[in-house]
Each structure stands twice: as structure tokens, then as C-alpha cells.
Design a protein around this motif. Structure first.
Motif, PDB file in Angstrom:
ATOM      1  N   LEU A 263       9.762  75.233  95.140  1.00 35.38           N
ATOM      2  CA  LEU A 263       9.837  74.737  93.762  1.00 35.38           C
ATOM      3  C   LEU A 263      10.526  75.745  92.855  1.00 35.38           C
ATOM      4  CD1 LEU A 263       6.326  73.165  93.071  1.00 35.38           C
ATOM      5  CD2 LEU A 263       8.491  71.956  93.342  1.00 35.38           C
ATOM      6  N   LEU A 264      10.110  76.986  92.964  1.00 29.85           N
ATOM      7  CA  LEU A 264      10.672  78.032  92.112  1.00 29.85           C
ATOM      8  C   LEU A 264      12.168  78.206  92.363  1.00 29.85           C
ATOM      9  CD1 LEU A 264       7.696  80.513  92.414  1.00 29.85           C
ATOM     10  CD2 LEU A 264       8.414  79.360  90.309  1.00 29.85           C
ATOM     11  N   LEU A 265      12.589  78.142  93.613  1.00 33.40           N
ATOM     12  CA  LEU A 265      14.003  78.297  93.934  1.00 33.40           C
ATOM     13  C   LEU A 265      14.832  77.091  93.496  1.00 33.40           C
ATOM     14  CD1 LEU A 265      13.749  79.962  97.461  1.00 33.40           C
ATOM     15  CD2 LEU A 265      14.398  81.060  95.299  1.00 33.40           C
ATOM     16  N   ALA A 266      14.288  75.891  93.690  1.00 30.49           N
ATOM     17  CA  ALA A 266      15.027  74.671  93.339  1.00 30.49           C
ATOM     18  C   ALA A 266      15.078  74.470  91.829  1.00 30.49           C
ATOM     19  CB  ALA A 266      14.400  73.459  94.014  1.00 30.49           C
ATOM     20  N   ASP A 267      14.012  74.865  91.130  1.00 30.94           N
ATOM     21  CA  ASP A 267      13.907  74.729  89.681  1.00 30.94           C
ATOM     22  C   ASP A 267      14.166  73.305  89.199  1.00 30.94           C
ATOM     23  OD1 ASP A 267      13.368  75.706  87.106  1.00 30.94           O
ATOM     24  OD2 ASP A 267      15.503  75.951  86.687  1.00 30.94           O
ATOM     25  N   GLU A 268      13.607  72.339  89.917  1.00 32.28           N
ATOM     26  CA  GLU A 268      13.700  70.953  89.483  1.00 32.28           C
ATOM     27  C   GLU A 268      12.449  70.193  89.906  1.00 32.28           C
ATOM     28  OE1 GLU A 268      16.444  68.976  92.945  1.00 32.28           O
ATOM     29  OE2 GLU A 268      17.452  70.039  91.342  1.00 32.28           O
ATOM     30  N   LEU A 269      12.216  69.088  89.227  1.00 30.76           N
ATOM     31  CA  LEU A 269      11.064  68.246  89.534  1.00 30.76           C
ATOM     32  C   LEU A 269      11.194  67.731  90.960  1.00 30.76           C
ATOM     33  CD1 LEU A 269       8.531  66.767  88.396  1.00 30.76           C
ATOM     34  CD2 LEU A 269      10.059  64.909  87.788  1.00 30.76           C
TER      35      LEU A 269
END
Length: 85
Positions: free
Chosen positions: A12-18
């Protein structure tokens, strides 16, 4: 929904998207609450908090409305069949 994985938090932190698996849930919440935005929050002990704001997607909300209405109509149809003498 709680994911029991530090790896999930890292992703989640790496993708930074819902995350896609939560889009319908968030849009459904916006539909029923009649709000303009919602914050998706995820946390794993010892890691940074992940927060992503999602705004209303009227096209998706319309799809949700149509699907809920179709489900309700099918449920009523099946109940009538089961309850028939």
C-alpha cells in the motif's frame, strides 16, 4: 477489512493508491452516507500509517445502485416462489 500482513502494508505504501479490492466498498459508503469523500486508512504496527482520500465516482455509484436494485428484485422474486402455496 483487515489484512494480517506487513507485506500488504508495504505494498500500500509503495503503490500510494486506494487498493482496487476496496474501491466498491468506499464508493458504497459514499453512496449511502451521501458524503463527498472518504479516507481509506490502513495500519500495521511499527509501520507508517497509510491514508488515501477517495472522492465520489458517480458512474460507479450508479452501477452499485443498479446492482443493488437487481439483487433486491431477484430476492423478492425468489421469496415469492418459496412462499407460494
Amino acid at each position: 477489512m483487515v489484512h494480517q500482513s506487513a507485506q500488504y502494508q508495504i505494498e500500500l505504501l509503495l503503490a500510494d493508491e486506494l487498493p482496487q479490492e476496496h474501491v466498491a466498498q468506499c464508493q458504497g459508503g459514499l453512496w449511502v452516507s451521501e458524503r463527498e469523500w472518504i479516507d481509506f486508512v490502513s495500519y500495521w504496527l511499527g509501520m507508517p500509517l497509510f491514508i488515501k482520500r477517495a472522492y465520489r465516482d458517480e458512474a460507479m455509484i450508479q452501477i452499485l445502485i443498479e446492482r443493488v436494485e437487481a439483487f433486491y428484485e431477484e430476492m423478492l422474486r425468489r421469496m415469492a416462489v418459496v412462499a407460494a402455496p
